[in-house]
Design a protein around this motif. Sequence first.
Motif, PDB file in Angstrom:
ATOM      1  N   ILE A  61       0.855  -1.200   0.000  1.00 36.90           N
ATOM      2  CA  ILE A  61       0.000   0.000   0.000  1.00 36.90           C
ATOM      3  C   ILE A  61       0.880   1.235   0.000  1.00 36.90           C
ATOM      4  CG2 ILE A  61      -1.684   1.310   1.361  1.00 36.90           C
ATOM      5  CD1 ILE A  61      -2.527  -1.485   2.523  1.00 36.90           C
ATOM      6  N   CYS A  62       1.892   1.215   0.864  1.00 37.39           N
ATOM      7  CA  CYS A  62       2.876   2.306   0.884  1.00 37.39           C
ATOM      8  C   CYS A  62       4.264   1.690   0.722  1.00 37.39           C
ATOM      9  CB  CYS A  62       2.800   3.078   2.196  1.00 37.39           C
ATOM     10  SG  CYS A  62       4.103   4.345   2.275  1.00 37.39           S
ATOM     11  N   GLN A  63       5.156   2.455   0.058  1.00 36.65           N
ATOM     12  CA  GLN A  63       6.515   1.919  -0.157  1.00 36.65           C
ATOM     13  C   GLN A  63       7.273   1.776   1.149  1.00 36.65           C
ATOM     14  OE1 GLN A  63       5.686   5.035  -0.906  1.00 36.65           O
ATOM     15  NE2 GLN A  63       7.051   6.116   0.495  1.00 36.65           N
ATOM     16  N   GLY A 186       3.068  13.153   8.743  1.00 37.46           N
ATOM     17  CA  GLY A 186       2.804  11.740   9.031  1.00 37.46           C
ATOM     18  C   GLY A 186       1.682  11.191   8.169  1.00 37.46           C
ATOM     19  N   CYS A 187       1.439  11.811   7.014  1.00 39.62           N
ATOM     20  CA  CYS A 187       0.384  11.380   6.089  1.00 39.62           C
ATOM     21  C   CYS A 187      -0.983  11.316   6.763  1.00 39.62           C
ATOM     22  CB  CYS A 187       0.734  10.052   5.420  1.00 39.62           C
ATOM     23  SG  CYS A 187       2.122  10.208   4.295  1.00 39.62           S
ATOM     24  N   ALA A 188      -1.439  12.492   7.204  1.00 35.99           N
ATOM     25  CA  ALA A 188      -2.792  12.608   7.746  1.00 35.99           C
ATOM     26  C   ALA A 188      -3.815  12.256   6.651  1.00 35.99           C
ATOM     27  CB  ALA A 188      -3.016  14.045   8.231  1.00 35.99           C
ATOM     28  N   ASP A 273       0.019   7.014  13.874  1.00 38.05           N
ATOM     29  CA  ASP A 273       0.041   6.183  12.667  1.00 38.05           C
ATOM     30  C   ASP A 273      -0.664   6.945  11.546  1.00 38.05           C
ATOM     31  OD1 ASP A 273       0.587   4.058  11.013  1.00 38.05           O
ATOM     32  OD2 ASP A 273      -0.276   2.551  12.331  1.00 38.05           O
ATOM     33  N   CYS A 274      -0.279   6.609  10.316  1.00 38.35           N
ATOM     34  CA  CYS A 274      -0.808   7.336   9.158  1.00 38.35           C
ATOM     35  C   CYS A 274      -2.100   6.676   8.661  1.00 38.35           C
ATOM     36  CB  CYS A 274       0.229   7.301   8.055  1.00 38.35           C
ATOM     37  SG  CYS A 274       0.832   5.625   7.715  1.00 38.35           S
ATOM     38  N   TRP A 275      -2.655   7.237   7.572  1.00 31.26           N
ATOM     39  CA  TRP A 275      -3.870   6.628   7.001  1.00 31.26           C
ATOM     40  C   TRP A 275      -3.578   5.203   6.519  1.00 31.26           C
ATOM     41  CZ3 TRP A 275      -3.768   4.466   2.333  1.00 31.26           C
ATOM     42  CH2 TRP A 275      -2.835   4.910   1.415  1.00 31.26           C
TER      43      TRP A 275
END
Length: 506
Positions: A61-63, A186-188, A273-275
Amino acid sequence: MLMLENSLLELITMTSTSLPPDVRAVMAHALRDETPNTQASQALNIIATNIDMAQDDEGPICQDTGMPTFIVHTPVDVNQMVIKQAIRAMVAEATKRGKLRPNSVDSITGKNSGNNLGPGTPVIHFEQWEEDEIEVKLILKGGGCENKNIQYSLPMELEHLGKAGRDLAGVKKCILHAVWQAQGHGCAPGALGVCIGSDRAHGYDLAKMELFRTLDDVNPDPVLAKLEAEIMAEANTLGVGPMGFGGQASLIGCKITAANRLPASFFVSVAYDCWAFRRLGVRLDPSSGAITKWLYRDPERPVQRMTQGEGFPLTGREVTLTPPLTEAQMRSLKVGDVVILNGEMFTGRDNVHAYLMKHEPPVSLQGAALYHCGPVMLKQEDGTWVTKAAGPTTSSREEPYQAEVIKRYGVRVVIGKGGMGKKTSAALKEFGAVYLNAIGGAAQYYARSVEKVLGVSLMEFGIPEAMWHLQVHDFVAIVTMDAHGNSLHADVERETGANLEALQEA
Ligand code: SF4
């Protein structure tokens, strides 16, 4: 491969590639409620598309697949060393298969082990219990959000909030401050695990453990349940918004525990934690190692899709750019413009930026687009590379270097997430360059825009830190800092700070 190893590999793969249903549900809610045609809704659209792509392709999902952290419960007669060995073997195997990024870096030499194994990685906590089965839970929490974890020692003064005392009102101020200070770094929208009390080290541990609760549960302690509800309501009026672009959704979960403390200490520890909130678990048959049950997901139920299939809606007002780029092109852009990049770009993060302070770049960066990204790359049998995941990393880490890199080498476009500081903003203005915010965590979305890996330099830094030469097509990002001194990030930070103050006065 043993059945136990098979089960663990499936757990790791699913955790990295399939967002749990409770997280999907709140993200779908955020997408539905965001004001249409805003930067926040554009960000959520890309996130939603990315979640579906990761599911369809079984790609990360995320690198940034984070620090693999396993919580294992075993019946008394189970050999924990066998489980530990199997976990380590399958972490290495998942890395080889491109489901985890090589993320384990020697803190003294800076060398990446390449397989996610090393002193302290992966993290494995064992506990015995009375049940007959083995339970393995896994969380993958990346560096961007990990860097926004924060610990408060009460009493203390907090920016925009004043004095936070040793009581629940003080605790609440700390938690709201934690949401505010994260902004988009933090990738809200993010989720919080919080521990009130304990000591410094264990407080952080207990805060992270709260992230194993489902986002829709209710705290059995009525005092903490009330506090969680209040934080959710108030944090989502702050206006941090997805990616820190401003907007409705700043927080998707707040889970709080309390632990006894020393009389002299009063810590509030926050795990942000991020999305891309990746955690799953399995129950295993101790004799066979087979999965008897999944935790957090029901494999029988169809996975909720996040989009209706349209992906990121283009309006026709986007600006298409093909490097090398000119100063005039950059000066014509303004904050809020959506840019589509085609052609060549170069990745560069911490090691590359430090290198550029002392050495000439391995390629010309005149007019170039420099992407803050540590991708997941897989080498094919024929020696070519494919990009498995390629979202942006947190740009603020490059703030000490970026202005100099722009000045010395003529970089025109810097791409990353979370925005940059005053020095970079001044350099963008002086030399005619822009900062583009790509959508954090959208690793599959951006990997698909990579048509070809043209080459790689500085491979001695390891896969995430090397300088990759990528040929991209339809790479979408938003101008958040322009060549006229404007910064969406600075504006949102100022406005949300004022909102935080207003909350205290209400
Ligand atoms: S979504 Fe953002 S904060 Fe989360 S792991 Fe990915 S890059 Fe890091």
